[in-house]
Design a protein around this motif. Structure first.
Motif, short mmCIF file in Angstrom:
data_model
loop_
_atom_site.label_atom_id
_atom_site.label_comp_id
_atom_site.label_asym_id
_atom_site.label_seq_id
_atom_site.Cartn_x
_atom_site.Cartn_y
_atom_site.Cartn_z
N ASP A 90 0.60 -1.32 0.04
CA ASP A 90 -0.08 -0.06 -0.10
C ASP A 90 0.84 1.26 0.06
O ASP A 90 0.47 2.08 -0.65
CB ASP A 90 -0.96 0.05 1.14
CG ASP A 90 -2.00 -1.10 1.26
OD1 ASP A 90 -2.34 -1.71 0.18
OD2 ASP A 90 -2.28 -1.41 2.13
N LYS A 93 2.19 1.88 -3.33
CA LYS A 93 1.16 2.34 -4.22
C LYS A 93 1.09 3.88 -3.89
O LYS A 93 0.80 4.74 -4.93
CB LYS A 93 -0.31 1.63 -4.21
CG LYS A 93 -0.27 -0.01 -4.68
CD LYS A 93 -1.34 -0.48 -4.44
CE LYS A 93 -1.35 -2.09 -4.81
NZ LYS A 93 -2.90 -2.76 -4.78
N GLN A 94 0.80 4.04 -2.73
CA GLN A 94 0.60 5.48 -2.40
C GLN A 94 1.78 6.44 -2.72
O GLN A 94 1.74 7.59 -3.42
CB GLN A 94 0.47 5.70 -0.62
CG GLN A 94 0.10 6.88 -0.24
CD GLN A 94 -1.26 7.41 -0.57
OE1 GLN A 94 -2.00 6.80 -0.90
NE2 GLN A 94 -1.35 8.73 -0.55
N GLU A 98 1.65 9.66 -5.10
CA GLU A 98 2.20 10.84 -4.65
C GLU A 98 3.28 11.15 -5.80
O GLU A 98 3.46 12.54 -5.98
CB GLU A 98 2.91 10.63 -3.24
CG GLU A 98 1.70 10.52 -2.22
CD GLU A 98 2.59 10.43 -0.81
OE1 GLU A 98 3.75 10.50 -0.95
OE2 GLU A 98 1.87 10.33 -0.11
#
Length: 209
Positions: A90, A93-94, A98
């Protein structure tokens, strides 16, 4: 019981059955016993009875190792590690999102910078244009003054020409008021002076009045 427990129980049971077949296959190879466990399977017992002891041994051994490996893989899966892997996934992915947003913002900033540079160029061009216009206005100002002088000179010339025309039309003037008169006038039409009298007498008469 969770999904993991059910999966471990099922594969453990299958591993146990495969292990029983493996033990029987060893006994068949060593002691030349008959294959009996395969008779328990309906519809397949007769066909499986024709299997050779060597094939039975290999199939049962392979089944034991495969099922035991699957059971261990499911049973010894670390939930903390899985959670951490999920968190890391996660986070990746974040981070990717960003980074994409940062790239978009950097593109926007680049576009804004280009716009500012273009505006600065336009402003400098406008300043140069204003400076040139001011210079031209300063150059035009003396011309305007010269035009005014020429106008005043023309006005003066017009007056002189008008006086010259009057002198041509009326060569004589009244000695009292100075207005132009014709030679045949006996009395000035402007001031009423008697033009036949001498100037000295007219002046004396004027003083007398």
């Amino acid at each position: 019981m969770g999904k993991k427990g059910v999966a471990v129980w099922i594969f453990s049971f299958l591993t146990f059955i495969a292990l029983i077949h493996f033990i029987e296959a060893i006994s068949v190879l060593i002691f030349n016993n008959q294959i009996r466990l395969l008779q328990l399977y309906p519809y397949l017992g007769e066909k499986l009875q024709n299997m050779t002891p060597e094939a039975y041994f290999l199939i049962s051994a392979t089944s034991v190792f495969i099922l035991w490996g699957i059971t261990c893989a499911i049973a010894f899966e670390n939930p903390v590690e899985a959670f951490l892997n999920k968190v890391l996934s996660d986070a990746k992915k974040q981070s990717a999102v960003e980074n994409q947003l940062l790239e978009q913002k950097s593109e926007i900033l680049d576009a804004m910078s280009e716009t500012v540079e273009t505006n600065n160029t336009l402003i400098s061009e406008v300043k140069d244009l204003v400076y040139n216009i001011r210079t031209e206005v300063k150059e035009v100002q003396p011309l305007k003054e010269n035009v005014e002088k020429i106008k005043s000179e023309l006005t003066r010339l017009k007056r002189e020409i008008k006086k010259f025309k009057e002198n041509l039309e009326y060569p004589e003037k009244c000695p009292v008021c100075g207005k132009p008169i014709l030679p045949e006038f006996k009395v000035c039409p402007y001031c009423g002076a008697n033009l036949k009298l001498l100037p000295e007498k007219i002046i004396a008469l004027k003083n007398y009045k």
